[in-house]
Design an enzyme around this catalytic site. Structure first.
Site, PDB file in Angstrom:
ATOM      1  N   GLU A  76      -0.997  -1.323  -4.791  1.00 51.82           N
ATOM      2  CA  GLU A  76      -2.258  -0.604  -4.969  1.00 51.82           C
ATOM      3  C   GLU A  76      -2.095   0.444  -6.063  1.00 51.82           C
ATOM      4  O   GLU A  76      -1.135   1.209  -6.085  1.00 51.82           O
ATOM      5  CB  GLU A  76      -2.707   0.066  -3.664  1.00 51.82           C
ATOM      6  CG  GLU A  76      -4.089   0.684  -3.818  1.00 51.82           C
ATOM      7  CD  GLU A  76      -4.674   1.177  -2.501  1.00 51.82           C
ATOM      8  OE1 GLU A  76      -4.822   0.371  -1.569  1.00 51.82           O
ATOM      9  OE2 GLU A  76      -4.963   2.392  -2.408  1.00 51.82           O
ATOM     10  N   ASP A 127      -2.716   1.189   6.761  1.00 53.86           N
ATOM     11  CA  ASP A 127      -1.784   0.883   5.665  1.00 53.86           C
ATOM     12  C   ASP A 127      -1.346  -0.579   5.701  1.00 53.86           C
ATOM     13  O   ASP A 127      -1.127  -1.202   4.664  1.00 53.86           O
ATOM     14  CB  ASP A 127      -0.554   1.779   5.759  1.00 53.86           C
ATOM     15  CG  ASP A 127      -0.931   3.212   6.061  1.00 53.86           C
ATOM     16  OD1 ASP A 127      -1.047   3.997   5.125  1.00 53.86           O
ATOM     17  OD2 ASP A 127      -1.149   3.529   7.242  1.00 53.86           O
ATOM     18  N   ASP A 153       0.888  -1.168   0.000  1.00 52.51           N
ATOM     19  CA  ASP A 153       0.000   0.000   0.000  1.00 52.51           C
ATOM     20  C   ASP A 153       0.924   1.216   0.000  1.00 52.51           C
ATOM     21  O   ASP A 153       1.393   1.644   1.052  1.00 52.51           O
ATOM     22  CB  ASP A 153      -0.899   0.001   1.239  1.00 52.51           C
ATOM     23  CG  ASP A 153      -1.817   1.215   1.250  1.00 52.51           C
ATOM     24  OD1 ASP A 153      -2.200   1.689   0.162  1.00 52.51           O
ATOM     25  OD2 ASP A 153      -2.144   1.699   2.356  1.00 52.51           O
TER      26      ASP A 153
END
Lengths: 193, 193
Positions: A68, A141, A7
């Site tokens: 991501e 996260d 992330d």
């Protein structure tokens, strides 16, 4: 197959590592957040993220690094730094000939909960449940990095190769596969940042 | 002092290297464009830019790497890739403990021509004149990378240290220094992406 989820973020970059075994059994390996100080200059912070990501990819030797997808329409103050860290994760993987993938936040929500607009807490609970964790992965996260890795491991493109495995799809995966077909997301579109 | 200028881009990344000698004399060392194929996947293209930038920074061992500042409001289809390559240039420098700087396109135009909204061709002509080149540097990315390096070498913050050197400022540099003071651009603001 070991999946390394990322992330990306300049201040906090989530990293989640899982193993996808036979019959889509997923197990937890590692989760962490690489942090940098917003008071430090940009080049030093990027170097720290680069070194942290490189070290972890080296340590866990994943079969794939899934990141991501960054969208330009997000907060312009943070999106450039986020894109830069996503780029560093790609290069750290590509330097070691490890393939990379990208999945969007709504793909992740859909894959994990069956709902592309699920709340963060729903995603966190499902991540904990899928991986058999007793506590919710924190901060957000960290949970998002694990969710990204799970999404890649459960991706219907893999499941749909050979009809035999299709029966193992959960309801959420079925919906996801249908949604992906509807929106005609090509492999190219998924790869592009 | 050797200044390594970068005009970041995923398809074409301009690199321009100059030497800033005594009395602000600037001389040309190298110019090139690192290219990648838009048909290749993002990770491979980023890896190629990373390897190209790292090799050139290694080769020319600059005292500073100066990179064109990326703005989020540009074309959203290209800005993320551009930001990623700018990030790679920063890390390639920071890994070798080489300081980095960023200058905006309008700062570059102002420094080179005395006009912050100058046309590209005016910038190209002035770059050729300042460096004593017989031909205009092409393509635009190559000229922009040299212009970025020149801008850093001529930056008023350096020139204004000690009144004695101030007399060497050209009219364009004087205007630039005044403009920078007016817009209260702090060193921090210049560094941030």
């Amino acid at each position: 197959m070991i999946v390394f989820g990322v992330d990306p973020g300049l201040t906090r970059c989530g990293v989640g590592v899982i193993e996808a075994g036979a019959s889509r059994r997923l197990s937890f390996i590692h989760v962490d957040v690489i942090r940098t100080d917003p008071k430090d200059p940009q080049d030093i912070r990027l170097l720290q993220q680069w070194q942290g990501l490189s070290r972890k990819i080296e340590e866990f030797s994943p079969d794939v690094v899934s990141i991501e997808r960054v969208f330009a329409q997000h907060n312009v103050n943070t999106v450039l730094g986020t894109a830069q860290v996503a780029g560093l994760a790609m290069v750290a993987a590509a330097e070691r000939s490890i393939p990379t993938a990208v999945h969007t936040p709504s793909e992740v929500k859909l894959a994990i909960t069956g709902n592309g607009t699920a709340e963060k807490i729903q995603v966190e609970r499902m991540v904990a449940r899928i991986l058999g964790l007793n506590v919710l992965p924190k901060p957000a996260d960290a949970a998002d990095a694990l969710a990204q890795a799970i999404t890649h491991a459960l991706r219907p493109s893999g499941a749909l190769q050979g009809g035999e495995r299709e029966q193992h799809l959960t309801m959420a995966q079925r919906q996801w596969a249908q949604q992906l077909q509807k929106t005609k997301m090509s492999k190219g579109a998924l790869r592009g940042m």
